[in-house]
Design an enzyme around this catalytic site. Structure first.
Site, PDB file in Angstrom:
ATOM      1  N   GLY A  39      -1.098  -3.886   1.911  1.00 11.23           N
ATOM      2  CA  GLY A  39      -0.296  -3.557   0.737  1.00 11.23           C
ATOM      3  C   GLY A  39       1.045  -4.245   0.795  1.00 11.23           C
ATOM      4  N   GLY A  40       1.885  -3.879  -0.196  1.00 13.57           N
ATOM      5  CA  GLY A  40       3.194  -4.514  -0.264  1.00 13.57           C
ATOM      6  C   GLY A  40       4.085  -4.174   0.905  1.00 13.57           C
ATOM      7  CG  MET A  41       5.561  -0.574   1.389  1.00 12.57           C
ATOM      8  SD  MET A  41       7.211  -1.270   1.161  1.00 12.57           S
ATOM      9  CE  MET A  41       8.039  -0.638   2.613  1.00 12.57           C
ATOM     10  N   GLY A  42       2.902  -3.535   4.057  1.00 15.03           N
ATOM     11  CA  GLY A  42       2.374  -3.955   5.341  1.00 15.03           C
ATOM     12  C   GLY A  42       0.868  -3.858   5.415  1.00 15.03           C
ATOM     13  CB  VAL A 100      -3.424   0.376   6.980  1.00 14.29           C
ATOM     14  CG1 VAL A 100      -3.945   1.615   7.712  1.00 14.29           C
ATOM     15  CG2 VAL A 100      -2.248   0.741   6.078  1.00 14.29           C
ATOM     16  CE  LYS A 156       2.089   1.005   4.968  1.00 19.10           C
ATOM     17  NZ  LYS A 156       2.190   1.849   3.757  1.00 19.10           N
ATOM     18  CG  ASP A 193       4.443   4.447  -4.030  1.00 19.12           C
ATOM     19  OD1 ASP A 193       4.228   4.286  -5.253  1.00 19.12           O
ATOM     20  OD2 ASP A 193       4.075   3.639  -3.166  1.00 19.12           O
TER      21      ASP A 193
END
Length: 408
Positions: free
Chosen positions: A24-27, A29, A44, A142
């Site tokens: 995803g945009g944050m990293g 998993v 993550k 979110d």
């Protein structure tokens, strides 16, 4: 499910990254193994933003640690468990419990929308999780189908990704100006920068319920500007599939956060639906922003006069609607008191006509069928002389509107 890496990496000498579960945009998993305890975990790996200055990188590090500590204190069956946060090569890794099963987004994409009962179950469990998080001062900010996991075999609903995207009290834009979160699930107050709070998460649950029931968010548009318009000002139209849960959906999608349905009331209504198949009648403080339309029909038997009143009213309380008491009188000439105390007889234009006074009159003037009219002496000295046989509604007649209760 996942993608196996070219080789296994061991983070912090303890967590072996084995299969990539998603990105995803944050990293990224990973499915991993805790070599120390011998258990399966999810790790993550947070993305490293090389554009940040040294000060910004330090701020991001402090934020990540602060949020991880806050979430790690939460203990709830529907909140992901955070085991550890480690740092290696200036990159952070969030170690969490591993949930075997996909997300709600995967479920919808693979099998289509869910039914009302399943949506109510998911919504009630999410609201329960949010109540615990909000009580501990933790905001999610979110909430979307991709962040709701459904455990295989048990169906357990698990809310994940707490506190990773944003800091409590921060605006919806990061320092670089990019939007953080999912706009079509973001509350209006966050869109406008008015602030965020527990009510913002509840709006997101309302949008999520619509997506679960219909397969799409009611605020999805082709452009970000279109999404902003849909969230901030356009008419909110829940999907037809949301009809069984409509009071909850509309209550959660109230634009004013002060009037939005609270988590406790929403969860209670959904649990009642699961038990009975019907939503309970919303209480004064439970359903907000839902307008009630009541049609009042007032009729006078035998007079041919009827009235109807349609009222849309939004008050925060009130009693039951009073019964209508319309005031009906004869025409202006009939409502006046006769100048003479001695009643006069009324001569009909034809031998077969009648002169009828309203029921409220104290005297009657009746013409017999014979050609010679007779005068009838009224019981009262004051009589009303109708000028015609028709009845009319007095301009002063009133049809009291019911006191409508905007049940909240």
């Amino acid at each position: 499910m996942g993608t196996q890496g070219d080789n296994f990496r061991v983070v912090a000498g303890r967590y072996r990254l084995e299969v990539r579960l998603g990105r995803g945009g944050m990293g990224v998993v990973w499915r991993a193994t805790d070599l120390l305890l011998g258990r399966r975990v999810a790790v993550k790996e947070l993305s490293l933003d090389e554009t940040l200055s040294e000060g910004e990188a330090r701020w991001q590090r402090d934020r990540t640690l602060r949020e991880a500590r806050a979430v790690a204190q939460l203990r709830h069956p529907h909140i992901i468990v955070v085991h550890d946060v480690v740092e290696q090569d200036e990159r952070f890794y969030l170690v969490m419990e591993l949930i075997d099963g996909g997300s709600l987004a995967d479920r919808i994409a693979g099998y289509g929308p869910v039914g009302a009962a399943e949506a109510a179950r998911i919504g009630a469990d999410l609201l329960s999780a949010l109540r615990a998080a909000h009580a501990a001062g933790v905001l999610h900010r979110d909430i979307k189908p991709a962040n709701v996991l459904l455990e295989a075999g048990t169906g357990r609903v698990v809310l994940t990704d707490f506190g990773v995207a944003q800091v409590a009290g921060a605006t919806t834009l990061t320092e670089t100006g990019s939007f953080v979160g999912s706009p079509e699930y973001t509350a209006p107050e966050r869109m406008t920068g008015a602030g965020t709070g527990p009510a913002s998460d509840l709006w997101s649950v309302g949008a999520l319920l619509c997506t679960a029931l219909s397969g799409d968010s009611p605020f999805r548009r082709d452009s970000l500007s279109g999404v902003l318009h849909a969230v901030l000002s356009a008419e909110i139209r829940p999907p037809a599939q949301a009809a069984p849960l409509l009071p909850v959906v509309r209550g959660l999608l109230e634009r004013d956060p002060e009037r939005r349905l609270d988590a406790e009331a929403a969860e209670r209504m959904l649990r009642t639906f699961l038990e009975t198949g019907h939503l309970p009648v919303a209480g004064k403080h439970s359903l907000r922003g839902v307008l009630t339309a009541v049609v009042l029909v007032a009729a006078m038997a035998g007079a041919g006069v009827s009235g109807a009143a349609l009222l849309l009213h939004d008050k925060g309380g009130g009693g039951p609607a009073p019964s209508p008491s319309p005031s009906v009188s004869t025409s202006a000439t009939a409502s006046a008191t006769s100048k003479s105390a001695t009643p006069k007889s009324v001569t009909p234009k034809s031998a077969t006509s009648k002169s009828v006074t309203p029921r409220s009159a104290t005297s009657k003037s009746v013409t017999p069928r014979s050609a010679t009219p007779k005068s009838v002496t009224p019981r009262s000295a004051t009589s009303k002389k109708p000028s015609s046989s028709s009845l009319s509604v007095s301009p002063s007649a009133s049809f009291p509107a019911p006191a409508l209760t905007n049940r909240r």
